[in-house]
Design an enzyme around this catalytic site. Structure first.
Site, short mmCIF file in Angstrom:
data_model
loop_
_atom_site.label_atom_id
_atom_site.label_comp_id
_atom_site.label_asym_id
_atom_site.label_seq_id
_atom_site.Cartn_x
_atom_site.Cartn_y
_atom_site.Cartn_z
N VAL A 74 4.47 -1.16 3.42
CA VAL A 74 4.21 0.04 2.95
C VAL A 74 5.21 0.30 1.69
O VAL A 74 6.49 0.12 1.94
CB VAL A 74 4.70 0.93 4.25
CG1 VAL A 74 4.57 2.41 3.81
CG2 VAL A 74 3.71 0.79 5.39
N LYS A 75 4.53 0.81 0.84
CA LYS A 75 5.32 1.28 -0.46
C LYS A 75 5.80 2.89 -0.42
O LYS A 75 4.78 3.68 -0.34
CB LYS A 75 4.25 1.15 -1.56
CG LYS A 75 5.03 0.82 -2.94
CD LYS A 75 3.80 0.14 -3.96
CE LYS A 75 4.41 0.03 -5.46
NZ LYS A 75 3.37 -0.47 -6.26
N VAL A 76 7.07 2.91 -0.73
CA VAL A 76 7.63 4.26 -0.60
C VAL A 76 8.51 4.50 -1.66
O VAL A 76 9.13 3.60 -2.43
CB VAL A 76 8.41 4.80 0.61
CG1 VAL A 76 7.67 4.33 1.78
CG2 VAL A 76 9.77 3.69 0.79
N VAL A 104 2.29 5.26 -0.09
CA VAL A 104 2.21 6.43 0.71
C VAL A 104 1.81 7.61 -0.56
O VAL A 104 2.29 7.25 -1.87
CB VAL A 104 3.47 6.86 1.57
CG1 VAL A 104 3.58 6.02 2.69
CG2 VAL A 104 4.64 6.99 0.73
N ALA A 143 0.72 -1.27 -0.17
CA ALA A 143 -0.11 0.03 -0.12
C ALA A 143 0.73 1.11 -0.15
O ALA A 143 1.96 1.30 0.77
CB ALA A 143 -0.87 -0.02 1.17
#
Length: 217
Positions: A82-84, A58, A56
């Protein structure tokens, strides 16, 4: 090689998941926007369906806000990654979240140097974009090879998640190179089952069946 499906379409994920073809899911705001639904709601539904990591992303660009968004996303489910983006702020966020025990997928990787930095920052996954490199006449698969060599040289735990996959050929080439994961749209994963000789052989077989009047049911 693990298969992640690159979509936010619930029905498509369920079909592949029921066949055992889904080890995880990658999403982004653009994919979820196509569904017309709330990003947190869709992400939670996917997490409940799939046992593996669900990426998912940011939407902030600065490290402080990225970190706050990442912590919020991580609360959706235990299998959130978490995808950055691979920016300096993204690497700062990756380090902070990784230290807290959150899986992190560092995305938009286009060079071996970027992949090395992500591994040093504790990324769970690094997402090199094959198709987008091919679009500018650069060999995207060569990048996968370079990252594999570097990670193997130094024993990094970061998994290579080949992304921006456009064809079934990309999938097989990534598997040969040794990518840990490949994420692809449902259509590409289904296309892996296709071969012209399979179709030709089946057509001949069915013609023989019809001619002989063979019936099983």
């Amino acid at each position: 090689m693990k298969f992640f499906v690159d979509t936010a379409e619930i029905d498509a994920i369920k079909e592949l998941n029921d066949l055992g073809m889904v080890d995880g899911v990658t999403t982004n705001p653009s994919l979820i926007a196509k569904s017309g639904r709330d990003i947190l709601e869709v992400t939670k539904e996917i997490c409940d369906m799939v046992a593996g990591p669900v990426s998912a992303e940011v939407v902030a660009l600065d490290a402080e806000t990225m970190l706050a968004e990442g912590r919020k996303l991580a609360k959706i489910a235990d299998n959130i990654a978490v995808k950055v983006p691979l920016t300096w702020a993204g690497l700062q966020t990756c380090k902070a979240l990784s230290d807290e025990g959150t899986m992190v997928n560092v995305t938009l990787c286009f060079s071996a140097n970027q992949a090395l930095l992500a591994a040093k920052a504790g990324a769970t996954f690094i997402s090199p974009f094959i198709g987008r490199l091919d679009d500018i006449n650069t060999d995207g698969l060569e990048l996968i090879e370079d990252i594999r060599t570097i990670y193997d040289n130094y024993g990094f735990d970061t998994q290579i998640l080949a992304a921006s996959i456009r064809s079934a050929n990309h999938m097989s080439e990534c598997a040969k190179i040794g990518a840990d994961v490949a994420t692809a749209p449902p259509g590409v994963i289904k296309a892996m089952a296709n071969h012209v000789l399979t179709d030709k052989g089946l057509a001949g077989f069915m013609a023989d069946v019809e001619k002989a009047g063979i019936k099983i049911l």
